[in-house]
Design a protein around this motif. Structure first.
Motif, PDB file in Angstrom:
ATOM      1  N   GLN A  41      56.074  83.510  18.898  1.00 19.83           N
ATOM      2  CA  GLN A  41      55.507  82.985  20.147  1.00 19.83           C
ATOM      3  C   GLN A  41      56.562  82.183  20.884  1.00 19.83           C
ATOM      4  OE1 GLN A  41      52.420  83.790  21.049  1.00 19.83           O
ATOM      5  NE2 GLN A  41      52.516  85.044  19.212  1.00 19.83           N
ATOM      6  N   PRO A  42      56.485  82.156  22.202  1.00 20.07           N
ATOM      7  CA  PRO A  42      57.453  81.325  22.938  1.00 20.07           C
ATOM      8  C   PRO A  42      57.197  79.848  22.648  1.00 20.07           C
ATOM      9  CG  PRO A  42      56.083  82.598  24.454  1.00 20.07           C
ATOM     10  CD  PRO A  42      55.643  82.925  23.063  1.00 20.07           C
ATOM     11  N   VAL A  43      58.288  79.127  22.580  1.00 19.31           N
ATOM     12  CA  VAL A  43      58.185  77.699  22.292  1.00 19.31           C
ATOM     13  C   VAL A  43      57.901  76.972  23.595  1.00 19.31           C
ATOM     14  CG1 VAL A  43      59.446  75.708  21.497  1.00 19.31           C
ATOM     15  CG2 VAL A  43      59.771  77.885  20.377  1.00 19.31           C
ATOM     16  N   THR A  44      56.870  76.138  23.563  1.00 15.70           N
ATOM     17  CA  THR A  44      56.603  75.340  24.768  1.00 15.70           C
ATOM     18  C   THR A  44      56.721  73.876  24.391  1.00 15.70           C
ATOM     19  OG1 THR A  44      54.275  75.376  24.226  1.00 15.70           O
ATOM     20  CG2 THR A  44      55.041  77.006  25.788  1.00 15.70           C
ATOM     21  N   ALA A  45      57.333  73.120  25.250  1.00 15.09           N
ATOM     22  CA  ALA A  45      57.512  71.698  24.958  1.00 15.09           C
ATOM     23  C   ALA A  45      57.672  70.943  26.271  1.00 15.09           C
ATOM     24  CB  ALA A  45      58.743  71.488  24.084  1.00 15.09           C
ATOM     25  N   VAL A  46      57.347  69.677  26.156  1.00 20.20           N
ATOM     26  CA  VAL A  46      57.608  68.805  27.313  1.00 20.20           C
ATOM     27  C   VAL A  46      59.031  68.284  27.141  1.00 20.20           C
ATOM     28  CG1 VAL A  46      56.876  66.732  28.477  1.00 20.20           C
ATOM     29  CG2 VAL A  46      55.187  68.195  27.383  1.00 20.20           C
ATOM     30  N   VAL A  47      59.875  68.572  28.069  1.00 23.90           N
ATOM     31  CA  VAL A  47      61.291  68.219  27.906  1.00 23.90           C
ATOM     32  C   VAL A  47      61.750  67.259  28.994  1.00 23.90           C
ATOM     33  CG1 VAL A  47      61.929  70.352  26.751  1.00 23.90           C
ATOM     34  CG2 VAL A  47      61.995  70.227  29.212  1.00 23.90           C
ATOM     35  N   GLN A  48      62.826  66.612  28.656  1.00 27.07           N
ATOM     36  CA  GLN A  48      63.477  65.737  29.630  1.00 27.07           C
ATOM     37  C   GLN A  48      64.906  66.230  29.823  1.00 27.07           C
ATOM     38  OE1 GLN A  48      63.375  61.685  28.474  1.00 27.07           O
ATOM     39  NE2 GLN A  48      64.692  61.003  30.137  1.00 27.07           N
ATOM     40  N   ARG A  49      65.303  66.286  31.057  1.00 26.46           N
ATOM     41  CA  ARG A  49      66.655  66.769  31.330  1.00 26.46           C
ATOM     42  C   ARG A  49      67.615  65.586  31.316  1.00 26.46           C
ATOM     43  NH1 ARG A  49      66.222  70.384  36.247  1.00 26.46           N
ATOM     44  NH2 ARG A  49      65.354  71.900  34.820  1.00 26.46           N
ATOM     45  N   VAL A  99      80.752  67.876  31.595  1.00 24.80           N
ATOM     46  CA  VAL A  99      79.364  67.414  31.659  1.00 24.80           C
ATOM     47  C   VAL A  99      78.531  68.351  30.811  1.00 24.80           C
ATOM     48  CG1 VAL A  99      77.381  67.246  33.188  1.00 24.80           C
ATOM     49  CG2 VAL A  99      79.596  66.435  33.932  1.00 24.80           C
ATOM     50  N   VAL A 100      77.654  67.743  30.032  1.00 24.35           N
ATOM     51  CA  VAL A 100      76.697  68.601  29.328  1.00 24.35           C
ATOM     52  C   VAL A 100      75.298  68.238  29.813  1.00 24.35           C
ATOM     53  CG1 VAL A 100      78.000  69.079  27.254  1.00 24.35           C
ATOM     54  CG2 VAL A 100      76.717  66.992  27.403  1.00 24.35           C
ATOM     55  N   ARG A 101      74.534  69.275  30.081  1.00 20.99           N
ATOM     56  CA  ARG A 101      73.164  69.048  30.534  1.00 20.99           C
ATOM     57  C   ARG A 101      72.236  69.492  29.411  1.00 20.99           C
ATOM     58  NH1 ARG A 101      76.036  70.834  34.869  1.00 20.99           N
ATOM     59  NH2 ARG A 101      76.054  69.327  36.594  1.00 20.99           N
ATOM     60  N   LEU A 102      71.556  68.492  28.880  1.00 24.80           N
ATOM     61  CA  LEU A 102      70.685  68.791  27.732  1.00 24.80           C
ATOM     62  C   LEU A 102      69.228  68.781  28.171  1.00 24.80           C
ATOM     63  CD1 LEU A 102      71.990  66.148  25.177  1.00 24.80           C
ATOM     64  CD2 LEU A 102      72.858  68.432  25.501  1.00 24.80           C
ATOM     65  N   LEU A 103      68.471  69.597  27.495  1.00 21.66           N
ATOM     66  CA  LEU A 103      67.011  69.484  27.570  1.00 21.66           C
ATOM     67  C   LEU A 103      66.576  68.952  26.210  1.00 21.66           C
ATOM     68  CD1 LEU A 103      65.802  72.788  29.232  1.00 21.66           C
ATOM     69  CD2 LEU A 103      65.894  70.540  30.228  1.00 21.66           C
ATOM     70  N   VAL A 104      65.997  67.768  26.212  1.00 23.00           N
ATOM     71  CA  VAL A 104      65.558  67.209  24.939  1.00 23.00           C
ATOM     72  C   VAL A 104      64.068  66.948  24.998  1.00 23.00           C
ATOM     73  CG1 VAL A 104      67.768  66.139  24.498  1.00 23.00           C
ATOM     74  CG2 VAL A 104      65.963  64.833  25.577  1.00 23.00           C
ATOM     75  N   THR A 105      63.474  66.882  23.859  1.00 20.71           N
ATOM     76  CA  THR A 105      62.046  66.617  23.792  1.00 20.71           C
ATOM     77  C   THR A 105      61.794  65.566  22.729  1.00 20.71           C
ATOM     78  OG1 THR A 105      59.883  67.598  23.410  1.00 20.71           O
ATOM     79  CG2 THR A 105      61.679  68.464  22.136  1.00 20.71           C
ATOM     80  N   GLY A 131      66.912  64.303  40.316  1.00 14.99           N
ATOM     81  CA  GLY A 131      68.138  63.675  39.850  1.00 14.99           C
ATOM     82  C   GLY A 131      68.307  63.965  38.389  1.00 14.99           C
ATOM     83  N   ARG A 132      68.950  62.998  37.805  1.00 15.98           N
ATOM     84  CA  ARG A 132      69.261  63.279  36.419  1.00 15.98           C
ATOM     85  C   ARG A 132      68.030  63.330  35.537  1.00 15.98           C
ATOM     86  NH1 ARG A 132      73.582  59.019  34.668  1.00 15.98           N
ATOM     87  NH2 ARG A 132      74.934  59.033  36.473  1.00 15.98           N
ATOM     88  N   ASN A 133      67.104  62.502  35.860  1.00 16.94           N
ATOM     89  CA  ASN A 133      66.043  62.310  34.870  1.00 16.94           C
ATOM     90  C   ASN A 133      64.743  62.983  35.240  1.00 16.94           C
ATOM     91  OD1 ASN A 133      67.771  60.843  33.445  1.00 16.94           O
ATOM     92  ND2 ASN A 133      67.155  58.894  34.335  1.00 16.94           N
ATOM     93  N   THR A 134      64.826  63.992  36.057  1.00 16.73           N
ATOM     94  CA  THR A 134      63.554  64.667  36.321  1.00 16.73           C
ATOM     95  C   THR A 134      63.089  65.377  35.072  1.00 16.73           C
ATOM     96  OG1 THR A 134      64.887  66.428  37.201  1.00 16.73           O
ATOM     97  CG2 THR A 134      63.669  65.081  38.756  1.00 16.73           C
ATOM     98  N   LYS A 135      61.850  65.283  34.955  1.00 16.64           N
ATOM     99  CA  LYS A 135      61.263  65.873  33.752  1.00 16.64           C
ATOM    100  C   LYS A 135      60.755  67.253  34.111  1.00 16.64           C
ATOM    101  CE  LYS A 135      57.394  64.098  33.102  1.00 16.64           C
ATOM    102  NZ  LYS A 135      56.343  65.011  33.509  1.00 16.64           N
ATOM    103  N   VAL A 136      61.024  68.133  33.263  1.00 16.59           N
ATOM    104  CA  VAL A 136      60.439  69.470  33.430  1.00 16.59           C
ATOM    105  C   VAL A 136      59.192  69.512  32.575  1.00 16.59           C
ATOM    106  CG1 VAL A 136      60.791  71.904  32.961  1.00 16.59           C
ATOM    107  CG2 VAL A 136      62.657  70.516  33.802  1.00 16.59           C
ATOM    108  N   SER A 137      58.070  69.460  33.261  1.00 19.81           N
ATOM    109  CA  SER A 137      56.865  69.456  32.423  1.00 19.81           C
ATOM    110  C   SER A 137      56.349  70.878  32.307  1.00 19.81           C
ATOM    111  CB  SER A 137      55.798  68.553  33.012  1.00 19.81           C
ATOM    112  OG  SER A 137      55.384  69.043  34.249  1.00 19.81           O
TER     113      SER A 137
END
Lengths: 527, 145
Positions: B29-37, B126-132, B11-17
């Protein structure tokens, strides 16, 4: 203090004999190049005048000195202070006969140049004078043009004379192993020139008794012009060409790694060597052999550790290689802790030096407070109860040397500088400092840091013997990657040549109005 | 559900870990982060579509003044204010979040103005953000232990 002076007196006397033996050894070694080393076995002793430094500063073996000084005080073979033995006589005569070729060689080149120069300078005058002397009546009179030529000739000769004196009549400071190419070239040129002029003069003027005097004067004037141009060439080749830097020389001393970098121009190897040696004497700290090696206590621990026992073997030859190999392998496997001990030893040494230095500073400061300079208008005797005797600098120096002598000697021993400074030299230096109103710190700067080698030199007309070791012929020019070394008896200087990089200098114009600044942004936008 | 650990509810709040890494940026280097959609629906106010938060930062801005960043040389886009009861707060956006992507467009190396433009496109609802944020990473660590 009495004990002190006696002790130091002994060491001085012993080192006199040691000093002389060193001198003699060095001369023997030098001599043996030409002969067969037959004179090396001499063991006689000469006594030099007191006041010389304890050891010749450039060829010393400090370790020897400390071990053997006790022996040499007692043994003096065949001589007493006031007699000259037979061996001395023969040796002195050998020296005389050998040193004179050296001395003559030093002045041979410049002497030749001087003779040729004089000849060249006298030639125009001779050109002018000979017709006047020989066939004066037959000459055509020449009026104003000749006089003009006379004046110009006189001035040009004067200029030649002065510039020759300024440029070339200097005592030579080095003898080079090979001929100095440019100088030889120029001398040859001058000789050819003057000879050809004389040839023409002889054939065209003297033979037919030329009557046109103006032509003769013009001929002499042209010779002087040509000599001026040759001198210009000499100036450029000998003096100017090597001023613009083209190479960087790295000079490293082999014994302790002291190194310097110098920029030189286009020179031949031998000239560059002379130049480097000039700089060496004033830039490099003096070579002190006592400071070189790690203390034996550290290094010797490496070898101890394993004793190898042979259990009933009788054939030793087979065993020895096996033994040594086993020992080497064992030593390699064992963990080496000598660096630890070296570190602590260094720290301890440094602490000791600092402590002695502090004591020395305090002692010297205090000693300097005992005297003060007498102003001219002060009366010498201020009161009958405390008469102040007026001393000259030497006496004043001796008076205040006593309280600082012990601290000074201890400090010199700790920094292993005591071969370079005798009591006499310290008192002389003290006298010098007092005369020039120096502070204690200025007096001590000579002892607190090792100075350049030149500071420890004595007046010596014999000169210093250096050997130039090089794979290329020494008259070839410096080039990239060249390495040559200057060898002395116990150390050498290795010189590496690298060319200075070529510089691409660009230009960028900055408008003074273009210096503008803004504050950094930090905006916040609501979306 | 707004929790970061909602793996099981897509759903909306699945986290992409992604791999858990710090938020600092190593060039090349590629940026790695724990993000929330986070999905925000724009609200129409008058003739503007608003999202209900404010952004700060950007590669043309001064990173030293950013109060929310850990690494003071981080030039990313940060959420500096969230209007209460606005669409952003409803969707789960919090103050101090770093915006990594907007609708698939990268937000780590953009100027302030480019970021604003990406967020305020008129034809998108609608905007879909990935935030950390830092707490996400800590939560992942706790959950793994």
């Amino acid at each position: 203090m009495d004990n002190e002076s006696q002790y130091s007196g002994y060491s001085y006397k012993s080192s006199h004999s040691r000093n002389s033996r060193k001198h003699r050894d060095r001369r023997d070694r030098h001599r043996s190049k030409s002969r067969d080393g037959s004179s090396r076995g001499d063991k006689s002793v000469t006594i030099h005048a007191p006041g010389e430094p304890l050891l010749d500063t450039e060829s010393t073996r400090g370790d020897d000195r400390d071990d053997n000084w006790g022996e040499t005080t007692t043994v003096q073979t065949g001589t007493s202070e006031h007699s000259v033995s037979n061996e001395d006589l023969t040796r002195v005569s050998k020296e005389l006969e050998e040193s004179s070729p050296l001395e003559c060689r030093r002045f041979l080149g410049p002497g030749l140049g001087a003779v040729l120069g004089l000849f060249a300078l006298v030639t125009p005058l001779a050109f002018l004078a000979l017709p006047q002397l020989l066939w004066r009546e037959a000459l055509e009179p020449c009026g104003t043009p000749c006089e003009g030529l006379y004046v110009s000739l006189a001035f040009k000769l004067l200029v030649l004379l002065i510039s020759t004196w300024a440029l070339f009549l200097r005592p030579p400071r080095a003898t080079l192993p090979r001929f100095y190419v440019f100088r030889c070239l120029l001398l040859a040129l001058v000789f050819l020139f003057v000879a050809s002029y004389w040839l023409f003069y002889g054939v065209r003027v003297l033979e037919p008794r030329e009557r046109d005097y103006r032509g003769i004067v013009g001929y002499a004037a042209s010779l002087v012009d040509a000599l001026l141009f040759i001198q210009y060439l000499a100036l450029v080749l000998l003096e100017v060409r090597h001023l613009q830097p083209a190479f960087c020389l790295k000079v490293v001393r082999t014994t302790d790694g002291a190194s310097r970098f110098y920029n030189v121009g286009h020179l031949s190897i031998q000239r560059a060597a002379v130049w480097v040696l000039d700089q060496y004497y004033s830039d490099f700290p003096v070579y002190n052999p006592a400071l070189l090696n790690l203390p034996k206590s550290i290094l010797s621990k490496k070898s101890s550790g394993f004793k190898v026992y042979t259990l009933g073997e009788e054939n030793n030859t087979n065993n020895s290689t096996g033994q040594s190999r086993a020992m080497i392998a064992a030593a390699a496997r064992r963990r080496d802790n000598s660096h630890n001990e070296y570190y602590y030893e260094e720290a301890e040494m440094e602490r000791r030096v600092r402590k002695r230095k502090a004591r020395l500073l305090v002692a010297v400061e205090e000693a300097f407070t005992h005297i003060k300079r007498l102003q001219d208008d002060e009366p010498a005797a201020s009161s009958p109860k405390h008469p102040r005797e007026v001393m000259d600098p030497r006496e004043a120096a001796q008076a205040i040397f006593a309280p600082m002598a012990r601290a000074m000697q201890k400090y010199l021993r700790t920094t292993r500088q005591q071969p370079y400074h005798s009591m006499e030299s310290i008192i002389n230096h003290l006298q010098f400092c007092i005369t020039h109103n120096m502070t204690p710190k200025a007096f001590l700067e000579r002892y607190l840091s090792p100075g350049p080698t030149l500071q420890y030199q004595r007046e010596n007309t014999m000169g210093r013997q250096w050997t130039l070791v090089s794979e290329e012929p020494v008259t070839s020019a410096l080039s990239k990657g060249l390495v040559f070394s200057l060898r002395r008896l116990d150390f050498s200087l290795v010189v590496t040549v690298t060319p200075l990089p070529f510089l691409h200098l660009g230009e960028e114009f900055i408008d003074p109005k273009s210096h503008k600044f803004v504050m950094r942004l930090q905006s916040e936008t609501s979306v | 559900m707004k929790g970061p650990l909602s793996y099981l509810q897509p759903g909306r709040n699945t986290k992409v870990s992604d791999q858990s890494e710090t938020m600092s940026f190593i060039p090349g280097q590629p940026v790695t982060a724990v993000v929330q959609r986070i999905e925000i629906r724009k609200l129409r106010q008058g003739e503007h579509l608003i999202l209900g938060f404010s952004i700060g930062g950007g590669i043309d801005q001064d990173p030293g003044q950013n109060p929310f960043s850990e690494d003071k040389s981080d030039k990313g886009i940060y959420v500096t204010r969230v209007t209460p009861e606005g669409p952003a707060e409803v969707a789960g956006l919090m103050m101090g979040d770093k915006v990594m992507q907007v609708n698939g467009w990268d937000m780590t190396m953009v100027t302030h103005d480019q970021a604003r433009k990406r967020l305020t496109k008129k034809n998108e609802d609608v905007v879909r953000l990935l935030v950390t944020r830092k707490s996400l990473e800590q939560a992942v660590k706790h959950s793994m232990m």
